[in-house]
Design a protein around this motif. Sequence first.
Motif, PDB file in Angstrom:
ATOM      1  N   GLY A 561      30.261  -3.387   9.476  1.00 39.17           N
ATOM      2  CA  GLY A 561      29.105  -3.511   9.950  1.00 39.17           C
ATOM      3  C   GLY A 561      29.154  -4.701  11.021  1.00 39.17           C
ATOM      4  O   GLY A 561      30.386  -4.481  12.048  1.00 39.17           O
ATOM      5  N   TYR A 562      28.374  -5.266  11.652  1.00 35.34           N
ATOM      6  CA  TYR A 562      28.671  -6.186  12.619  1.00 35.34           C
ATOM      7  C   TYR A 562      30.003  -7.328  12.463  1.00 35.34           C
ATOM      8  O   TYR A 562      29.849  -7.803  11.243  1.00 35.34           O
ATOM      9  CB  TYR A 562      27.213  -7.397  12.772  1.00 35.34           C
ATOM     10  N   VAL A 563      30.529  -7.603  12.508  1.00 36.29           N
ATOM     11  CA  VAL A 563      31.922  -7.793  12.780  1.00 36.29           C
ATOM     12  C   VAL A 563      31.636  -9.389  13.684  1.00 36.29           C
ATOM     13  O   VAL A 563      31.900  -8.861  15.510  1.00 36.29           O
ATOM     14  CB  VAL A 563      33.040  -7.418  12.903  1.00 36.29           C
ATOM     15  N   GLU A 564      32.569 -10.921  13.826  1.00 37.80           N
ATOM     16  CA  GLU A 564      32.217 -11.815  14.308  1.00 37.80           C
ATOM     17  C   GLU A 564      33.748 -11.361  14.857  1.00 37.80           C
ATOM     18  O   GLU A 564      34.424 -12.017  16.204  1.00 37.80           O
ATOM     19  CB  GLU A 564      32.753 -13.170  13.108  1.00 37.80           C
ATOM     20  N   ASP A 565      34.826 -11.412  14.060  1.00 37.48           N
ATOM     21  CA  ASP A 565      35.727 -11.026  14.827  1.00 37.48           C
ATOM     22  C   ASP A 565      36.126  -9.171  15.184  1.00 37.48           C
ATOM     23  O   ASP A 565      36.325  -8.774  14.524  1.00 37.48           O
ATOM     24  CB  ASP A 565      36.966 -11.362  13.229  1.00 37.48           C
ATOM     25  N   MET A 566      36.821 -10.373  15.763  1.00 39.06           N
ATOM     26  CA  MET A 566      36.632  -8.205  17.091  1.00 39.06           C
ATOM     27  C   MET A 566      38.256  -7.199  16.509  1.00 39.06           C
ATOM     28  O   MET A 566      37.695  -6.307  16.933  1.00 39.06           O
ATOM     29  CB  MET A 566      37.214  -8.442  18.604  1.00 39.06           C
TER      30      MET A 566
END
Lengths: 698, 53
Positions: A561-566
């Motif tokens: 899902g949404y990740v802070e770390d690219m």
Amino acid sequence: MTSTNSNQDKFLNNRNPNTAMKNKMRKAEELNIGFIGNPNSGKTTLFNAYTGAQLKVANWPGVTVEKKEGALRYHNHVHKLVDLPGIYSLTSYSIEEKVSRQYILSDDVDVIVDIADASNLERNLYLTLQLIEIGKPVVLALNMMDIVKERGMEIDLHRLPEMLGIPVIPVSARKKTGLDILMHAVSHHKASEPKSNDVVVYSELIEDKITKIIERLREYNPDIHNPRFYAIKLLENDSEIMGNCPFDVSDIVDRSYETEIINRKYDFIEEVIEEVLVNRQERSELTDKIDNVLTHRILGIPIFLGIMGLVFFLTFTLGDGIKGIFEGWLESFSVWTEDVLLALNAGAILKSLIIDGIITGVGTILTFLPNIAILFLALAFLEDSGYMARVTYVMNGIMNKIGLTGRAFIPMLLGFGCTVPAIMATRTLENVRDRRKTILITPFMSCSAKIPVYVLLSGMFFGKFATLAALSMYIIGLVSGLLIAFAATKIEDKADQLKSPDEKSEVNQLLIELPEYKNPNAYSILIYVWENVKAYLSKAGTTIFLASVVLWFILSFGTTGYVEDMSQSFGAVIGHFLVPALEPAGLGFWQIGVSLISGLAAKEVVVSSMGILFGITSIDSAIGLSAMHQTLGVMGFGALNAYSMMIFVLFYTPCVATLAVTAQELKAAKWTTFLLIFQLTFAWIASVLVYQIGSLFI
Amino acid sequence: MAKIVIGVIIAVYVGYLIYRQVKNIKARNFCGSCCGCPSAKSCSRKSNKGDES
């Protein structure tokens, strides 16, 4: 019905009753006016003056390659104006000649306005005589009368219409004089045909043959409107007209009478010139003096390279000076948006999409607007002054050596602006092989979309040599293009050795008109620059906006899902897939892989994607550059890697639009596929060579 | 509420851009959305297509 039958019907039924009735009904409401004339006679300038359109005009021949339409309301009547590609005669060789001739011969045109460069009357009258022979209403607009006056020449405006049998109206499209009178003449002349379409009387033998052919044409179709034109074209052995002729004329047309017909026309033109032109002066002395230097056999090429060097130098240096203002605006806007989103208590995803995706992606590109504007300002100045046509002449020798005509250099020059119209401009080349080779090498000319990449990477890694590094891309692109064309010619030559002499290709000789030098027109230049700036802004708001959002998405979401770390994102997966292939070129970083793929949407996206990838909003500001330099440095990406990346960007496919327009122009999927593979392979090999050889020294 | 409106506006605009790209591709009007081309205004590709057909 087969296409041949259809053409034959067109050939003889060009005024069939149904069409005539339809046209009569249409004529009650509107008038179709075709603007035709020699290349660079000012048709588009006149068209723009009437319609208020802002079509591209330039002081070199071949700017218009397709017909363009506009409307004009004149005394409560709607007039449809059609601007046609410039042609020297009604003989169909190149695409633009075919486009113009087909339209002029069709029922779609009610009145022909022949726009002639009055300062070159002798050359322009050849087309006029052919138009008169068609038998449709023709009005001769004598453009550039201001130049005629400046040179102390005079044209007898009473005798000229007497000799030609058509109305002659002096105008100046640039100064917008004589426009009302011209339209008045067109409106009043619409119903009347030339007093006589046999203004030029040929030898007894030819006139006898014309009469015989006309008789036969009338037997076949009593309503045929312009038999004399077709009869003359048949006698000239015009391949298209001969091919569409529904009956045999070999008993009358025993050979080609083209030379005699052309010579007689020129004899008549000479008689006209003798009678109507006072103080005849072919070219201005100033133009000759300037040409002595700019088209000098030895100095011509260094001067051209110097001028282009100056153009790009100004693009990079002057543009950088103004850019600070844009960066300030972007920074303030970014801070303001962040505050607003904070006040609205926006979630992390929406905030990231707007700040990291849209503002960073689109805003980064907008900061390069001054560079783009200056490039187009300089190019507009060169085009409007008349220098661009000289470049074709100056480069003709080199182009011939690599197996191309000098005319092929025009698309290459346009390629410095945008590759899409440059590829479309190859239509002016008659030879298919020339077109293919020019389309092959035109993308190697650095288009304006590559400027942000050069400015960013050279500014970040090359310090005081930044401009030099960026300029080298233009030289490498140009030299590589020429060498590739040369290699392609050699391959063709080898293939030709296996063919019969008839099948062998030959280099077309350059026939190009060198226009007078003019003081660049401020209005034309402003329109040119504004059109390009607007296109750039529009691109930022559409293609780059979309690419930024897509890029943000693939870099913000992963399998979880949404990740802070690219590095956990889908983008990273795609980028890592490319790393092994890019490693030998010093570009083995997943972020670089992602930015290069995204560059296929548009080259500017390479830069905006780097902004998104490294989380730097104002990537082009001093702070942004320093931050990115530091981040890349930690990754092990140095000056050599940056130069290798610039080389890759220079050579690989400019954008999807370029590829699509190539497919459309070549109408051959195999050539387009070959081009894509060739561009990617060449870019890879060149960047690998640069990196590997550079590694030996650095 | 405002953040929802912003989100919807962005989504609608992105949807519109995708729709336009797809429409252009289907119409074989590649070059393109025309937005990237400095000759967009001077190009009568659309009208010429009509003529050709």
